[in-house]
Write a protein that holds these residues in place. Structure first.
Motif, mmCIF file in Angstrom:
data_model
loop_
_atom_site.group_PDB
_atom_site.id
_atom_site.type_symbol
_atom_site.label_atom_id
_atom_site.label_comp_id
_atom_site.label_asym_id
_atom_site.label_seq_id
_atom_site.Cartn_x
_atom_site.Cartn_y
_atom_site.Cartn_z
ATOM 1 N N MET A 1 0.839 -1.180 0.000
ATOM 2 C CA MET A 1 0.000 0.000 0.000
ATOM 3 C C MET A 1 0.889 1.250 0.000
ATOM 4 N N VAL A 2 0.455 2.236 -0.785
ATOM 5 C CA VAL A 2 1.119 3.544 -0.806
ATOM 6 C C VAL A 2 0.398 4.429 0.198
ATOM 7 N N GLU A 3 1.163 5.148 0.982
ATOM 8 C CA GLU A 3 0.572 6.137 1.890
ATOM 9 C C GLU A 3 0.983 7.513 1.415
ATOM 10 N N ILE A 4 -0.017 8.386 1.296
ATOM 11 C CA ILE A 4 0.222 9.770 0.895
ATOM 12 C C ILE A 4 -0.295 10.669 2.015
ATOM 13 N N PHE A 5 0.617 11.368 2.649
ATOM 14 C CA PHE A 5 0.280 12.296 3.725
ATOM 15 C C PHE A 5 0.296 13.698 3.128
ATOM 16 N N GLU B 1 -8.325 5.254 -0.387
ATOM 17 C CA GLU B 1 -8.895 5.362 0.955
ATOM 18 C C GLU B 1 -8.463 6.706 1.525
ATOM 19 N N PHE B 2 -9.411 7.453 2.074
ATOM 20 C CA PHE B 2 -9.110 8.745 2.690
ATOM 21 C C PHE B 2 -9.309 8.643 4.189
ATOM 22 N N VAL B 3 -8.305 9.105 4.927
ATOM 23 C CA VAL B 3 -8.332 9.048 6.388
ATOM 24 C C VAL B 3 -8.084 10.454 6.927
ATOM 25 N N TRP B 4 -8.971 10.890 7.808
ATOM 26 C CA TRP B 4 -8.782 12.192 8.464
ATOM 27 C C TRP B 4 -8.045 11.970 9.775
ATOM 28 N N ILE B 5 -7.071 12.860 10.027
ATOM 29 C CA ILE B 5 -6.400 12.873 11.324
ATOM 30 C C ILE B 5 -6.424 14.295 11.869
ATOM 31 N N LYS B 6 -6.352 14.414 13.157
ATOM 32 C CA LYS B 6 -6.296 15.730 13.779
ATOM 33 C C LYS B 6 -4.952 16.371 13.476
ATOM 34 N N GLY B 7 -4.990 17.606 13.004
ATOM 35 C CA GLY B 7 -3.764 18.322 12.683
ATOM 36 C C GLY B 7 -3.027 18.790 13.926
ATOM 37 N N SER C 1 -5.017 13.072 5.646
ATOM 38 C CA SER C 1 -5.105 14.532 5.635
ATOM 39 C C SER C 1 -5.751 15.027 6.919
ATOM 40 N N ASP C 2 -5.390 16.234 7.320
ATOM 41 C CA ASP C 2 -6.054 16.850 8.476
ATOM 42 C C ASP C 2 -7.146 17.824 8.016
ATOM 43 N N SER C 3 -7.506 17.747 6.732
ATOM 44 C CA SER C 3 -8.525 18.640 6.182
ATOM 45 C C SER C 3 -9.891 17.965 6.138
ATOM 46 N N LYS C 4 -10.789 18.401 7.010
ATOM 47 C CA LYS C 4 -12.166 17.911 6.971
ATOM 48 C C LYS C 4 -12.815 18.296 5.643
ATOM 49 N N TYR C 5 -12.480 19.474 5.147
ATOM 50 C CA TYR C 5 -13.003 19.959 3.856
ATOM 51 C C TYR C 5 -12.768 18.919 2.767
ATOM 52 N N GLY D 1 1.004 15.853 16.652
ATOM 53 C CA GLY D 1 2.190 15.036 16.828
ATOM 54 C C GLY D 1 2.340 13.880 15.853
ATOM 55 N N HIS D 2 1.478 13.782 14.850
ATOM 56 C CA HIS D 2 1.621 12.725 13.842
ATOM 57 C C HIS D 2 2.835 13.066 12.982
ATOM 58 N N PRO D 3 3.877 12.241 12.979
ATOM 59 C CA PRO D 3 5.151 12.614 12.342
ATOM 60 C C PRO D 3 5.043 13.043 10.872
ATOM 61 N N GLU D 4 4.321 12.281 10.075
ATOM 62 C CA GLU D 4 4.218 12.635 8.653
ATOM 63 C C GLU D 4 3.373 13.893 8.445
ATOM 64 N N ASN D 5 2.318 14.047 9.238
ATOM 65 C CA ASN D 5 1.510 15.259 9.135
ATOM 66 C C ASN D 5 2.315 16.479 9.557
#
Length: 158
Positions: free
Chosen positions: A1-5, A112-118, A67-71, A121-125
């Motif tokens: 799997m490719v992960e794109i942050f 697959e799209f995953v939202w994370i809180k900006g 992404s940390d973008s809810k938009y 402390g998420h290293p890639e974000n």
């Protein structure tokens, strides 16, 4: 799997902005970032996703976009963007980028799209944020021609 942050930044809204992308696949990491002299945070958030997908050399892999973008994440996961498309994006912001997203995303079967809180402390974000801010505050700023044309047109109506 490719992960794109991905992450976007704008110093003022609108103002100078930038985006950052960190791509990871089988231990390989690629970073992409650019800055623009006049744009918005949401444009940069969406452009980061688009640029990440456009950088893919294969379309047969599962791709997780974080992404940390809810938009961005909600528009895609909740399928709002398809309703906007049916209505010609009437009254919606960033139609140029949403059309570009729809064109590139159609080339992939497993997104697959995953939202994370900006800024949590998420290293890639955090790295994407660093890249975006670095570009937004840098001296080599590109022109976001679509946005600037719309901004100029709206200002002439005042």
């Amino acid at each position: 799997m490719v992960e794109i942050f991905t992450d976007g930044s704008s110093r003022g809204n609108p103002g100078p902005g930038g985006f950052g992308v960190v791509m990871r696949y089988k231990g390989n990491v690629k970073e992409i970032s650019k800055g623009y002299r006049l744009t918005t945070n949401n444009r940069m958030e969406l452009l980061a996703v688009i640029v990440g997908l456009e950088a893919m050399k294969r379309n047969d892999l599962k791709i997780r976009i974080v992404s940390d973008s809810k938009y961005v994440v909600d528009a895609i996961n909740k399928k709002w963007v398809f309703g906007w498309q049916k209505k010609g994006f009437k009254g919606k912001k960033n139609p140029d980028l949403w059309r570009r997203y729809l064109k590139i995303s159609a080339q992939f079967k497993n997104l697959e799209f995953v939202w994370i809180k900006g800024h949590a402390g998420h290293p890639e974000n955090e790295r994407c944020d660093e890249l975006a801010v670095e570009r937004a505050t840098g001296s080599e700023l590109l022109v976001d021609a679509e946005f600037e044309a719309l901004t100029e047109e709206n200002n002439s109506l005042l």
